[in-house]
Design an enzyme around this catalytic site. Structure first.
Site, PDB file in Angstrom:
ATOM      1  N   MET A 266      25.291  28.294  -4.403  1.00 33.94           N
ATOM      2  CA  MET A 266      24.827  27.217  -5.281  1.00 33.94           C
ATOM      3  C   MET A 266      23.959  26.272  -4.471  1.00 33.94           C
ATOM      4  SD  MET A 266      24.670  25.905  -8.253  1.00 33.94           S
ATOM      5  CE  MET A 266      24.019  24.347  -8.866  1.00 33.94           C
ATOM      6  N   GLU A 299      18.190  29.901  -1.865  1.00 31.27           N
ATOM      7  CA  GLU A 299      18.774  28.568  -2.055  1.00 31.27           C
ATOM      8  C   GLU A 299      17.904  27.487  -1.425  1.00 31.27           C
ATOM      9  OE1 GLU A 299      21.107  28.544  -4.166  1.00 31.27           O
ATOM     10  OE2 GLU A 299      21.386  30.708  -4.084  1.00 31.27           O
ATOM     11  N   HIS A 302      15.145  26.568  -3.767  1.00 27.76           N
ATOM     12  CA  HIS A 302      15.649  25.687  -4.828  1.00 27.76           C
ATOM     13  C   HIS A 302      15.575  24.214  -4.444  1.00 27.76           C
ATOM     14  CE1 HIS A 302      17.067  28.092  -8.112  1.00 27.76           C
ATOM     15  NE2 HIS A 302      17.920  28.799  -7.393  1.00 27.76           N
ATOM     16  N   GLU A 321      15.488  30.014 -11.339  1.00 25.88           N
ATOM     17  CA  GLU A 321      15.971  31.222 -10.661  1.00 25.88           C
ATOM     18  C   GLU A 321      14.853  32.212 -10.384  1.00 25.88           C
ATOM     19  OE1 GLU A 321      18.687  31.179  -9.314  1.00 25.88           O
ATOM     20  OE2 GLU A 321      19.645  29.533 -10.377  1.00 25.88           O
TER      21      GLU A 321
END
Length: 676
Positions: A266, A299, A302, A321
């Protein structure tokens, strides 16, 4: 009061109403994790401005003790399905919510677990998608971003990490107090906390503090893996800074390997959580490590796309994503040792995405209705990840890298620490592309579901393009075509019409040889008949991946028979795909091909991979992969028991070697890999 068990999922209409009248100034969250094993105390202070508005704050407690709005108490009994009503006047407000929250064990909220290795307890936060209110009170939607300050009381032997650097501000014999923040503005679903007796490692790169953590029982594993993980992180930061032209904006960068995680990772700003099996306590292959490297870069991407600029609403979650999927693969391919990443990614993701896009349940990449938060995940699959990433790769090729990246940089500049939509991003790309109109591209590739099929008509001398009848589209395909004459020759083609000339004669062909476009390209009869002869000497790993994916999709689509696939498997066992992941070739072989193939195929394939194993160099990944295929197709229970007891095959053909002796029955010393 004690809340009921049901909670309501936020609808888009409710979110738009709340966002139209509220601007959040800050969150101050005080958590005491030292009071009990099942629960923790949570005190949240939210400062915000509003218009005259009737709305609600989200909170999902075990018990709600007190609520103060501008110093005046509100009744905790008004809590209904995780919502506490608010009647707001125009102006500035302060809301204070005191509650007892429950630790969770489903990988969401504030998850607490006990390590069976040593009995130590660990906590980490997972606020996606609607779990934040089970840790702190909040206006839980992606477009009400605000800075966070966290104050945490934890047992004295614990350390704390989170979205901002953690400072120890007090302690006694039993507890330690920590402060984190204030952070830059964050969406509620990014807020995290990692607390426990974690083993910590630190480093620094380009002014950014780097950290790694794992359970103490995995300390030696983390120490062993740290150099590779820090190297990947440093290289990825350098490449992302080069690509985006925007500095990382969230302070330190900590990667916490946590237990019982319910996803791969995450992207919480400044504090990534990653499932700790990815530390590889046991044996791992290059495919395994390439997957982890891709995840690390994914990640990190992101931190810009998703964290710096966040979707306005969940219907654009795919773009987060898809962009991270595209960028992560690009980064590790060009900036790390994993320059073969596209091959590993091809085996793992391509068929997953296209089969999802070929089923009756297919859906567009973008534009899917998300009437409430939970509905957004109903259409979140290989289409959202693999097809979305492929479409972005195509867009970069069409616009050119300068325009593609220029549009991304403008997007970050315009919406820094804010929210945006897909339309905002494509407007930036159109401007960067000199006024290019991308509406047709968006319609065909993002708003229309279903994969095109590209097929060869040798008699007519053309490649035919067709879209699913239920989802007609006029897509242009840019692709490489591999034709085998004296060897495999690859050339670039553009397919703009339903039929495009391609004179092949009787030469075998693999369409979309480097998988640049998104289409099903089944081998025709001539090619399929030739592959058992050609595949054993096909040295190009990229082309082999394309071949196997084409065959897998053709079998899924009924364009080739299980018997044809079985002949190819026996002629050229696909042991080069060393991954043991669910979407790898070994899983496909076991679950799909062998159950459908003619009788005797399993024995034939077992003999073929035994031969590969015999010829493999001891200690290589090829040997390990072949060994896994041998075990997966073995049918002799007594033989399996002998192997499990330590009797192994020799690399010669005498077949056995006792684990208690230094040589086999034939006097040789090389045996099967013990780590498999």
């Amino acid at each position: 009061m004690t809340s009921d068990s049901g909670t309501a999922s936020l609808t888009r209409t409710e979110a738009e109403h709340r966002a139209s009248g509220i601007t959040v100034t800050s969150y101050d969250v005080d958590l005491d994790l030292s009071v009990a094993e099942e629960t923790f105390s949570s005190r949240t202070t939210i400062r915000f401005t509003s218009s005259s508005l009737r709305t609600f704050v989200d909170v999902k407690p075990t018990a709600l003790h007190a609520v103060l709005l501008d110093g005046a108490p509100l009744s905790p009994d008004a809590l209904d399905r995780g919502r506490l009503p608010l009647d707001l006047t125009s102006g500035e407000h302060e809301l204070v919510v005191e509650a007892t929250m429950g630790f969770r064990n489903d990988g969401e909220g504030l998850h607490r677990s006990v390590d069976p290795a040593d009995g130590l307890a660990y906590v980490y936060g997972m606020s996606f998608m609607d779990a934040a209110p089970s840790t702190f009170a909040c206006f839980d939607q992606p477009d009400l971003k605000a800075p966070y300050t966290m104050r945490v009381t934890a047992p004295a032997d614990w350390v704390v990490r989170g979205n901002a650097p953690a400072r120890e501000v007090g302690s006694d014999a039993h507890v330690r107090r920590w402060e984190l923040g204030p952070t830059p503005p964050l969406a509620t679903y990014f807020v995290t906390l990692v607390a426990g007796p974690y083993h910590l490692l630190g480093d620094e790169h380009d002014g950014i503090g780097l950290g790694l953590s794992a359970r103490r029982s995995l300390a030696s594993v983390l120490d062993r893996e740290a150099d590779e993980l820090f190297t990947l992180t440093r290289q990825s930061f350098d490449e992302l800074h080069r690509l985006f032209g925007v500095r990382y904006a969230f302070g330190d960068y900590h990667q916490a390997f946590v237990p019982e995680f319910n996803a791969g990772a995450m992207e919480n700003p400044g504090c990534i959580t990653i499932r700790d099996p990815l530390l590889f306590e046991g044996a791992s292959t290059r495919a395994d490590r390439c997957f982890r490297a891709n995840l690390v870069a994914h990640e990190m991407a992101h931190q810009w796309f998703g964290n710096l600029v966040t979707p306005q609403w969940w219907d654009d979650l795919w773009l987060n994503e898809s962009f991270a999927e595209y960028t992560g693969l690009r980064v590790i391919t060009h900036a790390t040792e994993y320059d073969d990443a596209p091959v590993h990614d091809s085996y793992l993701r391509r068929v997953w995405g296209i089969t999802a896009d070929s089923r009756p349940t297919t859906h567009p990449v973008a534009g899917n209705p998300a009437e409430d938060a939970l509905a957004a995940l109903q259409n979140f699959d290989g289409i959202s990840y693999a097809r979305g990433a492929n479409v972005l790769r195509q867009l970069a090729a069409r616009l050119g890298d300068d325009a593609f990246l220029g549009g991304v940089r403008e997007h970050f500049d315009l919406h820094r620490f804010g929210n945006a939509t897909m339309g905002d991003l494509f407007a930036c790309w159109e401007r960067a592309g000199g006024g290019a109109d991308l509406s047709a591209f968006v319609k065909d590739w993002l708003l229309t579901p279903g994969a095109d099929q590209l097929s060869v008509d040798r008699e007519a001398g053309v490649v035919r393009r067709s879209s699913p009848p239920a989802y007609p589209a006029e897509r242009t395909h840019l692709l490489d075509v591999a034709v085998h004459r004296d060897g495999w020759e690859v050339s670039r083609h553009t397919l703009t019409d339903a039929e495009t000339p391609l004179d092949l004669g009787d030469a075998p062909v693999l369409l979309d040889a480097t998988e640049t476009t998104w289409a099903i390209c089944p081998p025709d009869a001539t090619t399929m008949a030739a592959l058992p002869r050609l595949a054993p000497t096909m040295e190009d790993d990229r082309l082999r991946a394309t071949m196997w994916n084409s065959v897998r999709l053709a079998l899924f689509d009924g364009a080739v028979t299980p018997a044809q696939v079985a002949d190819l498997l026996v002629a050229a066992p696909p042991v080069e795909d060393a991954t043991t992941a669910q979407r790898g070739l070994l899983a496909w072989l076991q679950s799909t091909v062998l159950p459908l193939a003619p009788e005797g195929t399993t024995a034939r394939y077992h003999a073929a991979v035994l031969d590969v194993l015999d010829r493999a160099t001891p200690g290589t990944e090829l040997q390990l992969s072949a060994f896994r295929h041998v075990l997966a197709t073995a049918t002799d229970a007594e033989q399996l028991q002998r192997w499990a007891g330590g009797v192994r095959r020799c690399a010669c053909r005498c077949r056995t070697r006792s684990a208690s002796t230094s040589t086999c029955a034939g006097g040789h010393g090389a045996a099967w890999p013990s780590s498999a």
